[in-house]
Design an enzyme around this catalytic site. Sequence first.
Site, PDB file in Angstrom:
ATOM      1  N   SER A 159       0.913  -1.286  -0.117  1.00  0.00           N
ATOM      2  CA  SER A 159       0.108   0.021  -0.011  1.00  0.00           C
ATOM      3  C   SER A 159       0.929   1.274   0.210  1.00  0.00           C
ATOM      4  O   SER A 159       2.119   1.071   0.500  1.00  0.00           O
ATOM      5  CB  SER A 159      -1.086  -0.049   1.323  1.00  0.00           C
ATOM      6  OG  SER A 159      -1.464   1.162   1.396  1.00  0.00           O
ATOM      7  N   TYR A 172      -1.368  -0.940  10.372  1.00  0.00           N
ATOM      8  CA  TYR A 172      -1.688  -1.464   9.104  1.00  0.00           C
ATOM      9  C   TYR A 172      -0.467  -0.868   8.132  1.00  0.00           C
ATOM     10  O   TYR A 172       0.083  -1.761   7.386  1.00  0.00           O
ATOM     11  CB  TYR A 172      -3.199  -1.138   8.643  1.00  0.00           C
ATOM     12  CG  TYR A 172      -3.251  -1.358   7.234  1.00  0.00           C
ATOM     13  CD1 TYR A 172      -3.754  -2.580   6.812  1.00  0.00           C
ATOM     14  CD2 TYR A 172      -2.949  -0.395   6.148  1.00  0.00           C
ATOM     15  CE1 TYR A 172      -4.169  -2.834   5.486  1.00  0.00           C
ATOM     16  CE2 TYR A 172      -3.235  -0.796   4.780  1.00  0.00           C
ATOM     17  CZ  TYR A 172      -3.938  -1.837   4.371  1.00  0.00           C
ATOM     18  OH  TYR A 172      -4.050  -1.984   2.928  1.00  0.00           O
ATOM     19  N   LYS A 176       2.412  -3.114   6.125  1.00  0.00           N
ATOM     20  CA  LYS A 176       2.624  -2.813   4.690  1.00  0.00           C
ATOM     21  C   LYS A 176       3.987  -2.423   4.445  1.00  0.00           C
ATOM     22  O   LYS A 176       4.488  -2.894   3.264  1.00  0.00           O
ATOM     23  CB  LYS A 176       1.697  -1.787   4.128  1.00  0.00           C
ATOM     24  CG  LYS A 176       0.233  -2.396   3.956  1.00  0.00           C
ATOM     25  CD  LYS A 176       0.021  -3.730   3.314  1.00  0.00           C
ATOM     26  CE  LYS A 176      -1.367  -4.202   3.021  1.00  0.00           C
ATOM     27  NZ  LYS A 176      -1.625  -5.164   2.274  1.00  0.00           N
TER      28      LYS A 176
END
Length: 268
Positions: A159, A172, A176
């Site tokens: 991401s 998160y 990533k």
Amino acid sequence: MLKVFQNFSRKMSTISSNRLSGKVAVVTASTDGIGYAIARRLAQEGAKVMVSSRKEKKVNETVQKLTNEGLSVAGQVCHVSNAEHRQSLFKNTKEKFGGIDILVSNAAANPSVGSVLDCDEPSWDKIFDVNVKSSFLLAKEVLPYLRERKGGSIIFVSSIAGLQPFQLLGAYSVSKTALLGLTKAAAESLATENIRVNCLAPGIIETKFSSAITDNEISRNASLEKIPMQRFGTIEEMGGVVAFLVSDDASYITGETIVASGGMQSRL
């Protein structure tokens, strides 16, 4: 500009070529969003594709939908944190299609919203179990199948948040970032075996996952201000990037992260 882009998107939705003819791909979390678009694009370009997700109903619906388009697909329920599910995914793909050439690790979880140091331990463990550990294990477990084919391609879906952390997606974002390192380390160790490892880092793409941003007028406008192209990405565009990376057109590319973000800043 918008009309030109809309015409381009319609053309992308009907793409059909033989660039991936003879290849077999496994795509995790591929019944919706970016994963679905990747699976569809690979199949449109001639690959035989095993789609998967945690819910059997979604798998069946996706297989039916893609089959109705004349694409060569099959489906398998797979929770990527479950070792038996992962092993069955690969075993059944080989039995159905004769081997495996491509793995796209797309599954991800985000049970926590907030800054990284506000994340509780159970949420941290869940995020890293699905986003990082499972990606590592999928790559490790698919290797015997790729080696049987004397080469192949692995794609991790990261991401833009892995390069420019999002404040409300703290843990998160870190997970990533870990995939960027996994990509480089795995690519170096597998390069001599004709197995390429690359990574896709999408920007803000219009999906259910990003709906909190794209469907809220305030956050939508604030986000668009950070995107030089002044629009969010589409799932079809992400499918196109992955189709390129796993094709022979990218045969000299390994260990790289391709950022598809409309020009958003992406320096780690």
